[in-house]
Design a protein around this motif. Structure first.
Motif, PDB file in Angstrom:
ATOM      1  N   ASN A 130      98.232  36.048 -81.404  1.00 13.66           N
ATOM      2  CA  ASN A 130      98.974  35.197 -82.336  1.00 13.66           C
ATOM      3  C   ASN A 130      98.785  33.716 -82.022  1.00 13.66           C
ATOM      4  OD1 ASN A 130     100.022  37.388 -83.686  1.00 13.66           O
ATOM      5  ND2 ASN A 130     101.863  37.469 -82.436  1.00 13.66           N
ATOM      6  N   ARG A 131      97.622  33.359 -81.561  1.00 17.06           N
ATOM      7  CA  ARG A 131      97.364  31.949 -81.239  1.00 17.06           C
ATOM      8  C   ARG A 131      97.412  31.111 -82.508  1.00 17.06           C
ATOM      9  NH1 ARG A 131      93.096  31.878 -76.369  1.00 17.06           N
ATOM     10  NH2 ARG A 131      94.627  32.571 -74.857  1.00 17.06           N
ATOM     11  N   SER A 132      97.632  29.841 -82.279  1.00 15.89           N
ATOM     12  CA  SER A 132      97.685  28.892 -83.397  1.00 15.89           C
ATOM     13  C   SER A 132      96.336  28.838 -84.093  1.00 15.89           C
ATOM     14  CB  SER A 132      98.043  27.498 -82.891  1.00 15.89           C
ATOM     15  OG  SER A 132      99.273  27.544 -82.215  1.00 15.89           O
ATOM     16  N   VAL A 133      96.401  28.708 -85.367  1.00 15.24           N
ATOM     17  CA  VAL A 133      95.199  28.586 -86.180  1.00 15.24           C
ATOM     18  C   VAL A 133      95.013  27.107 -86.483  1.00 15.24           C
ATOM     19  CG1 VAL A 133      94.090  29.195 -88.363  1.00 15.24           C
ATOM     20  CG2 VAL A 133      95.590  30.832 -87.197  1.00 15.24           C
ATOM     21  N   VAL A 134      93.861  26.572 -86.072  1.00 18.94           N
ATOM     22  CA  VAL A 134      93.591  25.159 -86.298  1.00 18.94           C
ATOM     23  C   VAL A 134      92.855  25.034 -87.631  1.00 18.94           C
ATOM     24  CG1 VAL A 134      92.421  23.108 -85.408  1.00 18.94           C
ATOM     25  CG2 VAL A 134      93.475  24.742 -83.830  1.00 18.94           C
ATOM     26  N   GLY A 135      93.328  24.117 -88.434  1.00 15.51           N
ATOM     27  CA  GLY A 135      92.708  23.895 -89.741  1.00 15.51           C
ATOM     28  C   GLY A 135      92.872  22.441 -90.153  1.00 15.51           C
ATOM     29  N   TYR A 136      92.464  22.160 -91.344  1.00 19.45           N
ATOM     30  CA  TYR A 136      92.574  20.805 -91.860  1.00 19.45           C
ATOM     31  C   TYR A 136      93.710  20.732 -92.866  1.00 19.45           C
ATOM     32  CZ  TYR A 136      88.124  19.911 -89.647  1.00 19.45           C
ATOM     33  OH  TYR A 136      87.140  19.762 -88.727  1.00 19.45           O
ATOM     34  N   GLY A 137      94.491  19.687 -92.736  1.00 24.84           N
ATOM     35  CA  GLY A 137      95.612  19.484 -93.634  1.00 24.84           C
ATOM     36  C   GLY A 137      95.340  18.322 -94.570  1.00 24.84           C
ATOM     37  N   LYS A 138      96.399  17.663 -94.999  1.00 25.24           N
ATOM     38  CA  LYS A 138      96.277  16.496 -95.870  1.00 25.24           C
ATOM     39  C   LYS A 138      95.512  15.397 -95.144  1.00 25.24           C
ATOM     40  CE  LYS A 138     100.601  17.389 -98.188  1.00 25.24           C
ATOM     41  NZ  LYS A 138     101.920  16.888 -98.481  1.00 25.24           N
ATOM     42  N   ASN A 139      94.830  14.632 -95.834  1.00 25.47           N
ATOM     43  CA  ASN A 139      94.060  13.496 -95.305  1.00 25.47           C
ATOM     44  C   ASN A 139      92.987  13.921 -94.311  1.00 25.47           C
ATOM     45  OD1 ASN A 139      95.735  11.851 -96.830  1.00 25.47           O
ATOM     46  ND2 ASN A 139      97.171  11.604 -95.122  1.00 25.47           N
TER      47      ASN A 139
END
Length: 158
Positions: A130-139
């Motif tokens: 259940n590790r954090s999922v890194v992604g792209y957000g706003k900006n």
């Protein structure tokens, strides 16, 4: 296995005749030593459910033992003079009881550490999955979507 009050006890050939609260204390000490021995054997055989069934009887005997021990302390003179056969016999029974308790505690602590290790390793595996999922957000900034934490606990009395 309720103990009926007998006026005198002589459980083996070495036992002197003991009466009153001393006899009750000797009977309870023998019964507790045997019961805790059975429980230890069951735990070593990996049968905790069967060992748990002995808990009620063990609690009852321990309460009766505590009460009887207090009575013996109050009426200590009934056991005879210091170093008497009765006192020596009760001391021998108590030493065997304490040795059984040490063995029991060793087994319980070993099983507790094994259980805690299993729970810890399962928890670590769950957190890896259940590790954090890194992604792209706003900006176009990187964000980490956090998964809900999962925890495990073992709260069972043996």
């Amino acid at each position: 296995m309720p103990l009926d009050p007998l006026p005198q006890i002589s459980t083996n050939k070495d036992a002197p005749p003991i009466t009153g609260h001393g006899a009750q204390l000797a009977r309870l000490t023998i019964a507790l030593t045997e019961l805790i021995g059975r429980e230890t054997d069951l735990l070593e055989a990996r049968k905790p459910r069967e060992a748990q069934k002995l808990h009620g009887e063990k609690s009852r005997l321990m309460a009766e033992y505590r009460e009887t021990l207090n009575r013996v302390r109050v009426n200590e003179h009934t056991l005879g003079p210091k170093g008497s056969e009765e006192r020596t016999y009760l001391r021998k029974l108590t030493d065997a009881f304490r040795e059984m308790l040490r063995d029991h505690a060793r087994v319980v602590l070993r099983l507790k550490s094994v259980s805690e290790g299993l729970i810890r390793s399962v928890g670590e595996e769950v957190s890896k999955r259940n590790r954090s999922v890194v992604g792209y957000g706003k900006n176009a900034a990187q964000t980490a979507a956090r998964a809900r934490p999962t925890s495990l606990s073992l709260n069972q009395v043996i």
